[in-house]
Design a protein around this motif. Structure first.
Motif: not given
Length: 174
Positions: A125-142
């Motif tokens: 398991v990798a615990d992550c802090a959001v660094a950036l969220a970028q909407p792309v089409g019908d998804h969001v690249a986080v």
């Protein structure tokens, strides 16, 4: 480059894209997060990749409007649970949309966890802090900066490709 190689044809259909991606086997993960009130959210995700070593960053792609994405963005953190070879039922459960999914699996979420850890299904398991969220089409690249990695057991991964779950073949003895 020839003229025909530089032209971009009409956009591929969703079915054509699914067929394309089904020929690219990948590991299976469940991305989890918690809403500010502590309510767990999670979804099966095969769109996971490593982005950077310094700092360590993962990329996950989550569907616009999903409850998991809502929790990731609201809490600013998430966990990527890499599923082991025997975790196909968990992968299917978290892909199903069943609102009771967290009542059907073993999990824990400590104070430093980015999201619930699926203790019976994840090998790492990798615990992550959001660094950036970028909407792309019908998804969001986080993009998530990895804060902690927890190994839970046998790292034989669950794989998905050609629209089927499979496991890594056993290593030859000798």
């Amino acid at each position: 480059m020839s003229e025909s190689a530089t032209r971009i044809p009409v956009t591929a259909t969703p079915d054509e894209f699914r067929t394309l991606m089904s020929g690219f086997p990948t590991g299976v993960a469940v991305v989890t997060a918690a809403l500010p009130d502590g309510s767990p959210r999670g979804m099966t995700c095969s769109s996971v990749c490593g982005v950077s070593l310094e700092p360590p960053v993962l990329l996950v792609c989550l569907r616009q409007g999903s409850p998991t994405l809502e929790a990731v963005l609201a809490g600013g953190a998430f966990a990527v649970n890499l599923l082991h070879a025997a975790a196909r039922p968990t992968a299917e459960l978290f892909a199903s949309g069943d609102p009771q999914r967290f009542r059907k699996v073993a999990w824990e979420a400590g104070a430093e966890a980015g999201g619930p850890h699926l203790t019976g299904a994840a090998h790492t398991v990798a615990d992550c802090a959001v660094a950036l969220a970028q909407p792309v089409g019908d998804h969001v690249a986080v993009y998530g900066e990895v804060r902690r990695v927890t190994r839970r057991g046998d790292p034989v991964p669950l794989l998905y490709g050609l629209r089927q779950f499979r496991t890594w073949p056993a290593a030859p003895q000798g």
